[in-house]
Enzyme design. Structure first.
Site, PDB file in Angstrom:
ATOM      1  CG  ASN A 209      -5.193 -18.908  94.003  1.00  0.00           C
ATOM      2  OD1 ASN A 209      -5.104 -18.044  94.862  1.00  0.00           O
ATOM      3  ND2 ASN A 209      -4.146 -19.368  93.335  1.00  0.00           N
ATOM      4  CE  LYS A 287     -13.896 -12.319  74.673  1.00  0.00           C
ATOM      5  NZ  LYS A 287     -15.060 -11.468  74.485  1.00  0.00           N
ATOM      6  N   PRO A 304       6.078 -24.855  87.277  1.00  0.00           N
ATOM      7  CG  PRO A 304       7.543 -23.048  87.139  1.00  0.00           C
ATOM      8  CD  PRO A 304       6.301 -23.629  86.515  1.00  0.00           C
ATOM      9  CG  ASP A 305       6.648 -27.131  93.921  1.00  0.00           C
ATOM     10  OD1 ASP A 305       7.146 -26.281  94.704  1.00  0.00           O
ATOM     11  OD2 ASP A 305       5.741 -27.906  94.259  1.00  0.00           O
ATOM     12  CB  ILE A 306       8.272 -21.373  93.520  1.00  0.00           C
ATOM     13  CG1 ILE A 306       7.775 -20.917  92.147  1.00  0.00           C
ATOM     14  CG2 ILE A 306       9.242 -20.361  94.119  1.00  0.00           C
ATOM     15  CD1 ILE A 306       6.758 -19.809  92.170  1.00  0.00           C
ATOM     16  CE  LYS A 338       0.478 -29.916  99.357  1.00  0.00           C
ATOM     17  NZ  LYS A 338      -0.670 -29.062  99.522  1.00  0.00           N
ATOM     18  CE  LYS A 342       4.861 -28.788  97.332  1.00  0.00           C
ATOM     19  NZ  LYS A 342       4.369 -27.740  96.452  1.00  0.00           N
TER      20      LYS A 342
HETATM   21  O1  PMT Z   1      -3.312 -14.858 100.656  1.00  0.00           O
HETATM   22  P1  PMT Z   1      -4.287 -15.032 101.792  1.00  0.00           P
HETATM   23  O2  PMT Z   1      -5.706 -14.700 101.383  1.00  0.00           O
HETATM   24  O3  PMT Z   1      -3.846 -14.300 103.020  1.00  0.00           O
HETATM   25  O4  PMT Z   1      -4.338 -16.582 102.171  1.00  0.00           O
HETATM   26  C1  PMT Z   1      -3.220 -17.203 102.690  1.00  0.00           C
HETATM   27  C2  PMT Z   1      -2.970 -18.566 102.072  1.00  0.00           C
HETATM   28  C3  PMT Z   1      -4.125 -19.500 102.393  1.00  0.00           C
HETATM   29  C4  PMT Z   1      -2.843 -18.447 100.544  1.00  0.00           C
HETATM   30  C5  PMT Z   1      -1.612 -19.095 102.664  1.00  0.00           C
HETATM   31  O5  PMT Z   1      -1.748 -19.191 104.058  1.00  0.00           O
HETATM   32  C6  PMT Z   1      -1.244 -20.444 102.077  1.00  0.00           C
HETATM   33  O6  PMT Z   1      -1.683 -21.501 102.495  1.00  0.00           O
HETATM   34  N1  PMT Z   1      -0.372 -20.398 101.029  1.00  0.00           N
HETATM   35  C7  PMT Z   1       0.002 -21.585 100.226  1.00  0.00           C
HETATM   36  C8  PMT Z   1      -1.078 -21.877  99.225  1.00  0.00           C
HETATM   37  C9  PMT Z   1      -0.753 -23.097  98.383  1.00  0.00           C
HETATM   38  O7  PMT Z   1      -0.570 -22.967  97.204  1.00  0.00           O
HETATM   39  O8  PMT Z   1      -0.643 -24.209  99.070  1.00  0.00           O
HETATM   40  P2  PMT Z   1      -0.274 -25.668  98.412  1.00  0.00           P
HETATM   41  O9  PMT Z   1      -0.537 -26.634  99.494  1.00  0.00           O
HETATM   42  O10 PMT Z   1      -0.975 -25.840  97.112  1.00  0.00           O
HETATM   43  O11 PMT Z   1       1.285 -25.547  98.125  1.00  0.00           O
HETATM   44  C10 PMT Z   1       2.256 -25.999  99.036  1.00  0.00           C
HETATM   45  C11 PMT Z   1       3.454 -25.071  99.019  1.00  0.00           C
HETATM   46  O12 PMT Z   1       4.095 -25.120  97.769  1.00  0.00           O
HETATM   47  C12 PMT Z   1       3.135 -23.616  99.279  1.00  0.00           C
HETATM   48  O13 PMT Z   1       4.169 -23.081 100.068  1.00  0.00           O
HETATM   49  C13 PMT Z   1       3.165 -22.993  97.882  1.00  0.00           C
HETATM   50  O14 PMT Z   1       3.570 -21.623  97.924  1.00  0.00           O
HETATM   51  C14 PMT Z   1       4.207 -23.833  97.200  1.00  0.00           C
HETATM   52  N2  PMT Z   1       4.015 -23.989  95.753  1.00  0.00           N
HETATM   53  C15 PMT Z   1       2.952 -24.648  95.254  1.00  0.00           C
HETATM   54  C16 PMT Z   1       2.847 -24.833  93.891  1.00  0.00           C
HETATM   55  C17 PMT Z   1       3.844 -24.311  93.038  1.00  0.00           C
HETATM   56  N3  PMT Z   1       3.765 -24.460  91.719  1.00  0.00           N
HETATM   57  N4  PMT Z   1       4.885 -23.659  93.562  1.00  0.00           N
HETATM   58  C18 PMT Z   1       5.004 -23.486  94.898  1.00  0.00           C
HETATM   59  O15 PMT Z   1       5.949 -22.864  95.364  1.00  0.00           O
END
Ligand code: PMT
Length: 402
Positions: A209, A287, A304-306, A338, A342
C-alpha cells in the site's frame, strides 16, 4: 536522521555572532537542524558562507528577495521550524520585537510567526542595563518569549559586566527545555509500528500500500526524544532510521507481529503501520507465468492483527495501546468501532481519502478517539502530530489526563 528539533536561528549584529557557528555545530550533534536568517548587522561579523557551510542549508538575508520568497517565503521559514532562536539578539532587534517593527527579514519573520521564540541577548553592559532595553525585555518576557542569559564577565568591548552571549551548551539546553524535550518518558519502553507491509505473491511481486512510514517514524522519534526506550518495527520504507531509536526492519505482517511480540513487555505501543489485512494464501516459489491467461485469481488469507494481539494480550498488555484508523468515510464512527473491536485504549483516526494526501504526505488531521470521547486536532505536520501525541502520552501516564 530525522532532526530532534528544527531551529530557525536568527543571527543579529554583534561580535558574539561567531558563537552561533558553535551553537549550530553542537546543536547538530544533538540531532537538531538549523536554518539561518542573517541580519545585515550579523553579516558584518560572520559571512553567510560560514553559516551555510556549518548548517548545510541556504542562509536567508533579504526580505525582498525574489528567489528566497519563491523558494521559501518568510512565512514558511517560520512555519517549518519548531522554535525560533535569536542568538545573538542585539539591543536593536529586541527593541524591534518589543515594538512590532517589521522592516527586514528577521523582524518580519518574528512578527509573523506562530512558533515559540527564544532570545539570547548579547551587548555592551550599559546597553543591557539601559532602562529601554530592560523594558523591552520585560515586554517580551510578558508575551512568552524565553530569554536565555546574558551571562556576565569580560565583554568584547573591553568592559566588564552583564551582556555576554550565553554559552552554546546553555542555549541548547534551554532549547531542549522549551521544546519539551525533558525526559518525561524516561524509564519507559515504547514500541511503534510504521510503514506498509509487503506480502509476497511470488519472488518478484507483492501486495503493498502507499504508506510512506513518515507518521510512524516521526512518532518513534518523538517518544525517544521524551526519553522512552523506543523500538520501531518498520515495514519497507524510504524513511531514514530516526535518531536514538532501535529499528527492526521487516517485510510482512507475520514478521512485524513476531518482532512486536519479541519486544514485549513494553509500556506504550503505537501501531501506525498500514498492515496488509490479507496476504496471498500461497506465495509461489517461482515467478507466476501468464500462460496465455487474461484473468488470474489470487487466494487471500487474513493476516494476524498486530494491534488487537497487543491490546488483548493476557500476559503482557502494554499500559497504553494506541492504534490508528485509516478511513475514507465516517472517519470517527468507524474509529469508534475499531476501538471497541480491537480493545485498544486510543485510536488516532485519520481520513485517507485520495484528496487528503494523508498516505505519503507531510500533514495529517487527527481525531483522537478514546473511551472519554473525541478530540479533534487541527491539521498539523506529521512531526507536530507526533510531538503532540508523545506529550499526550506522557501527560496520560503521569495522570494529567483521565
Ligand atoms: O505512512 P504514512 O504515509 O505517513 O501514512 C500514515 C498512515 C496513513 C499510514 C497512518 O496515519 C495510519 O493511518 N496508519 C494505520 C493504517 C491502517 O492500516 O489502518 P487500519 O484502519 O486498516 O487499521 C487499524 C489499526 O490496526 C492500525 O493501527 C493498524 O496498524 C492496525 N492493524 C491493522 C491490520 C493488521 N493486520 N494489523 C494491525 O495492527
Amino acid at each position: 536522521m530525522i532532526p530532534s528539533a528544527r531551529i530557525l536561528l536568527i543571527v543579529s549584529g554583534g561580535i558574539a555572532a561567531y558563537k552561533s557557528l558553535e551553537l549550530i555545530r553542537r546543536g547538530r550533534d544533538r540531532g537538531m537542524s538549523f536554518r539561518v536568517i542573517l541580519t545585515r548587522g550579523g553579516a558584518e561579523f560572520v559571512t553567510p558562507l560560514s553559516f551555510a557551510s556549518i548548517s548545510g542549508e541556504k542562509v536567508y538575508q533579504e526580505l525582498f528577495s525574489l528567489t528566497d520568497e519563491a523558494e521559501m517565503g518568510h512565512i514558511r521559514l517560520s512555519r517549518e521550524a519548531d522554535l525560533i532562536v535569536v542568538a545573538p539578539a542585539s539591543a536593536d532587534l529586541l527593541a524591534k520585537m518589543a515594538h512590532g517593527l517589521a522592516d527586514d527579514l528577521a523582524s518580519t519573520t518574528l512578527l509573523a510567526t506562530d512558533k515559540p521564540v527564544m532570545v539570547a541577548p548579547a551587548m555592551n553592559v550599559m546597553m543591557w542595563a539601559n532602562a529601554a532595553t530592560q523594558a523591552n525585555i520585560a515586554t517580551l518576557r510578558a508575551r512568552g518569549v524565553d530569554v536565555v542569559g546574558p551571562g556576565s564577565g569580560d565583554l568584547a568591548c573591553g568592559e566588564e559586566g552583564s551582556g555576554r552571549l550565553s554559552e552554546p551548551h546553555d542555549i541548547l539546553d534551554a532549547i531542549e527545555r522549551v521544546l519539551g524535550h525533558e525526559k518525561l518518558l524516561s524509564g519507559l519502553k515504547a514500541l511503534v509500528t510504521s510503514g506498509p507491509t509487503h506480502e509476497p505473491i511470488d519472488p518478484v511481486r507483492y501486495i503493498a500500500n502507499r504508506s510512506s512510514g513518515k507518521q510512524g517514524h516521526a512518532i518513534a522519534a518523538a517518544l525517544a526524544k521524551l526519553g522512552a526506550e523506543t523500538l520501531l518495527v518498520s515495514g519497507p520504507t524510504r524513511e531514514a532510521d530516526p535518531a536514538g531509536v532501535a529499528v527492526r526492519h521487516v517485510e510482512t505482517a507475520a514478521q512485524m507481529l513476531a518482532a512486536c511480540e519479541a519486544a514485549l513487555p513494553v509500556d506504550i505501543a503505537v501501531c501506525a503501520a498500514a498492515v496488509a489485512d490479507w496476504r496471498p494464501a500461497r506465495a509461489g516459489n517461482q515467478k507466476l507465468k501468464k500462460n496465455g491467461a487474461n484473468t488470474k485469481s489470487l487466494d487471500l488469507t487474513a493476516n494476524p492483527d498486530i494491534l488487537a494481539t497487543l491490546a488483548q494480550s493476557k500476559t503482557a498488555r502494554p499500559r497504553l495501546v494506541i492504534g490508528f484508523a485509516a478511513e475514507t468515510e465516517q472517519v470517527v464512527k468507524h474509529a469508534e468501532e475499531k476501538l471497541k473491536k480491537k480493545g485498544c485504549d486510543w485510536i488516532l483516526a485519520n481520513d485517507v481519502s485520495e484528496n487528503t494526501g494523508t498516505f505519503g504526505g507531510d500533514a495529517n488531521t487527527i481525531h483522537l478517539v478514546s473511551a472519554s470521547g473525541v478530540e479533534d486536532w487541527p491539521t498539523l505536520s506529521k512531526q507536530d502530530v507526533a510531538q503532540r501525541l508523545a506529550r499526550r502520552i506522557a501527560d496520560h501516564l503521569r495522570g494529567a489526563h483521565a
